[in-house]
Scaffold this motif. Structure first.
Motif, short mmCIF file in Angstrom:
data_model
loop_
_atom_site.label_atom_id
_atom_site.label_comp_id
_atom_site.label_asym_id
_atom_site.label_seq_id
_atom_site.Cartn_x
_atom_site.Cartn_y
_atom_site.Cartn_z
N LEU A 14 1.26 -1.10 0.38
CA LEU A 14 -0.34 -0.03 0.23
C LEU A 14 0.58 1.64 0.35
CD1 LEU A 14 -2.78 1.64 0.39
CD2 LEU A 14 -2.25 1.44 2.57
N THR A 15 0.61 2.71 -1.58
CA THR A 15 1.09 3.67 -1.12
C THR A 15 0.02 4.24 -0.92
OG1 THR A 15 3.03 3.04 -2.49
CG2 THR A 15 2.54 5.33 -2.22
N THR A 16 0.42 5.33 0.28
CA THR A 16 -0.71 6.25 0.11
C THR A 16 0.06 8.01 0.12
OG1 THR A 16 -1.86 5.74 1.80
CG2 THR A 16 -2.12 8.24 2.48
N TYR A 17 -0.68 8.46 -0.52
CA TYR A 17 -0.28 9.86 -0.98
C TYR A 17 -1.55 10.72 0.05
CZ TYR A 17 2.54 7.76 -4.98
OH TYR A 17 3.65 7.17 -5.72
N ASN A 18 -0.41 11.71 0.44
CA ASN A 18 -1.23 12.56 1.64
C ASN A 18 -0.95 13.77 2.09
OD1 ASN A 18 0.92 11.71 3.52
ND2 ASN A 18 -0.19 10.35 5.09
N ASP A 19 0.44 14.19 1.10
CA ASP A 19 1.01 14.98 1.19
C ASP A 19 0.08 16.48 0.35
OD1 ASP A 19 1.40 14.88 -0.87
OD2 ASP A 19 3.22 14.78 -1.17
N GLY A 20 -0.60 16.38 -0.32
CA GLY A 20 -1.19 17.83 -1.33
C GLY A 20 -0.49 18.41 -2.45
N GLN A 21 -0.23 17.22 -2.93
CA GLN A 21 1.15 17.77 -3.79
C GLN A 21 0.87 16.79 -4.77
OE1 GLN A 21 3.56 20.36 -4.12
NE2 GLN A 21 2.44 19.84 -2.01
N THR A 24 3.86 11.40 -10.43
CA THR A 24 3.21 11.10 -10.99
C THR A 24 4.08 9.33 -11.49
OG1 THR A 24 3.75 13.23 -12.30
CG2 THR A 24 3.81 10.70 -14.00
N ILE A 25 3.12 8.84 -12.25
CA ILE A 25 3.14 7.31 -11.89
C ILE A 25 3.87 6.58 -13.17
CG2 ILE A 25 3.29 4.59 -11.39
CD1 ILE A 25 1.44 5.46 -8.91
N GLN A 26 4.80 5.76 -14.10
CA GLN A 26 4.84 5.91 -15.00
C GLN A 26 6.05 4.09 -15.41
OE1 GLN A 26 6.15 8.45 -18.06
NE2 GLN A 26 5.26 7.61 -20.16
N SER A 27 5.27 3.71 -14.64
CA SER A 27 6.40 1.80 -14.46
C SER A 27 5.32 0.54 -13.92
CB SER A 27 7.40 2.47 -13.40
OG SER A 27 7.13 2.91 -12.31
N THR A 28 5.62 0.39 -14.28
CA THR A 28 4.95 -1.24 -13.72
C THR A 28 4.76 -1.49 -12.21
OG1 THR A 28 4.86 -2.72 -15.58
CG2 THR A 28 4.29 -3.91 -14.03
N LEU A 29 3.97 -1.61 -11.68
CA LEU A 29 2.90 -1.48 -9.97
C LEU A 29 3.04 -3.00 -9.60
CD1 LEU A 29 3.47 1.67 -8.46
CD2 LEU A 29 6.10 0.84 -9.18
N ASP A 30 3.18 -3.61 -8.50
CA ASP A 30 2.42 -4.64 -7.54
C ASP A 30 2.24 -4.03 -6.18
OD1 ASP A 30 1.86 -6.72 -9.92
OD2 ASP A 30 3.90 -7.54 -9.36
N ASP A 31 0.77 -2.86 -6.83
CA ASP A 31 0.99 -1.71 -5.56
C ASP A 31 -0.56 -1.38 -5.22
OD1 ASP A 31 1.40 -0.31 -3.25
OD2 ASP A 31 2.72 1.08 -3.96
N VAL A 32 -1.18 -0.86 -4.42
CA VAL A 32 -2.52 -0.78 -4.00
C VAL A 32 -2.29 1.00 -3.58
CG1 VAL A 32 -4.86 -0.33 -2.61
CG2 VAL A 32 -4.34 -2.35 -3.38
N ILE A 33 -2.40 1.71 -4.17
CA ILE A 33 -2.79 2.90 -4.08
C ILE A 33 -3.19 4.24 -3.53
CG2 ILE A 33 -1.52 5.56 -5.50
CD1 ILE A 33 -0.73 3.52 -7.20
N HIS A 34 -3.35 5.03 -2.71
CA HIS A 34 -4.74 5.27 -2.01
C HIS A 34 -4.36 6.49 -1.97
CE1 HIS A 34 -6.70 2.20 0.60
NE2 HIS A 34 -6.36 1.97 -0.67
N LEU A 35 -5.17 8.29 -2.67
CA LEU A 35 -4.89 9.20 -2.34
C LEU A 35 -5.77 10.09 -1.25
CD1 LEU A 35 -5.33 9.81 -6.70
CD2 LEU A 35 -3.05 9.84 -4.65
N ARG A 36 -5.17 11.06 -0.40
CA ARG A 36 -5.82 11.55 0.40
C ARG A 36 -5.33 12.99 0.89
NH1 ARG A 36 -7.83 8.33 4.13
NH2 ARG A 36 -7.38 5.90 3.80
N SER A 37 -6.63 14.17 1.37
CA SER A 37 -5.94 15.10 1.57
C SER A 37 -5.08 15.98 0.50
CB SER A 37 -4.60 14.51 2.76
OG SER A 37 -5.13 14.45 3.73
#
Length: 247
Positions: A14-21, A24-37
């Motif tokens: 799990l990757t969580t982006y919560n910094d208000g910024q 960009t992702i442009q590569s293959t990942l095995d992941d869950v992405i959460h966006l907050r704030s």
């Protein structure tokens, strides 16, 4: 394990982006992405995949006031498999993208969202006079055959995941193009679009493999030359992409 970086919080899956910024992702990942704030995620044009690990509810999820802009890549929900436990439980097929309250997602030609499949199975069997299981026949779903291991039930089924889910007030989805593929299931397939609880989707283009569902004040507005024929919406969208979906 929790790793902290200036831009995100990351766990094993799990990757969580919560910094208000904006990120960009442009590569293959095995992941869950959460966006907050008020954080934003951009998926540029290109051939890459973001695939959720097994057991994930969705691959990308937008929480309060976050945004997603997808012009490329393939977002893939996790597949699910039935359990052999006595309660017939198992993992659920994952959604591709969930857009929550006060969040916005935009999709363009080049992006693909594919929900997870549920590899359930139905078993047909009979019992001998002494109560023993006999004559088990497994039904193959997709390319996977699963042996029946739970004699307490004569059917184990599953539902495919939804490609895009919009839910709650202020959830806004705008689709100018892309491919949206519902998950397949042994009991029922998922939906390519699923809107509920005051969420709204505006559809100007795109290819859809799977039905649309709007419930509990959810709204899907399609733009183009379209007609309702029975339970199907057919015609051409504003970008001249043919449309034929169950609604």
């Amino acid at each position: 394990l929790l790793l902290t970086t200036p831009n995100s919080l990351t766990t094993t899956a799990l990757t969580t982006y919560n910094d208000g910024q904006s990120h960009t992702i442009q590569s293959t990942l095995d992941d869950v992405i959460h966006l907050r704030s008020s954080s934003a995620l951009i998926l540029p044009s290109g051939q890459y995949q973001i695939r959720a690990p097994a057991g994930s509810e969705s691959t990308i999820r937008l929480f309060m006031s976050s945004t997603l802009n997808a012009t490329g890549g393939e977002i893939i929900g996790c597949d699910a498999f039935p359990s052999s436990s006595s309660d017939d439980s198992g993992t659920e097929a994952g959604a591709g993208v969930i857009v929550g309250s006060a969040s916005r997602a935009e999709f363009y030609s080049g992006a693909t969202v594919r929900a997870g499949n549920h590899f359930g199975y139905d078993a047909i069997f009979s019992f001998s006079s002494d109560g023993r299981l006999q004559n088990v026949t497994d039904t193959v779903v997709g390319s996977l055959q699963v042996p029946h291991t739970n004699p307490k039930s004569n059917s184990i089924t599953g539902k495919g995941g939804d490609a895009i889910i919009g839910q709650y007030f202020g959830s806004t989805i705008t689709i100018h193009g892309g491919n949206f593929i519902a998950g397949r299931g042994s009991a029922s397939d998922g939906h390519s679009l699923h809107l509920a609880y005051d969420a709204r989707a505006d559809v100007y283009g795109g290819d859809y493999h799977g039905s649309w569902l709007a419930k509990e004040r959810g709204v899907i507005v399609a733009y183009g030359c379209l007609s309702r024929v029975g339970d199907r919406l057919v015609g051409k969208l504003e970008d001249w992409t043919p449309l034929d979906v169950q609604v």
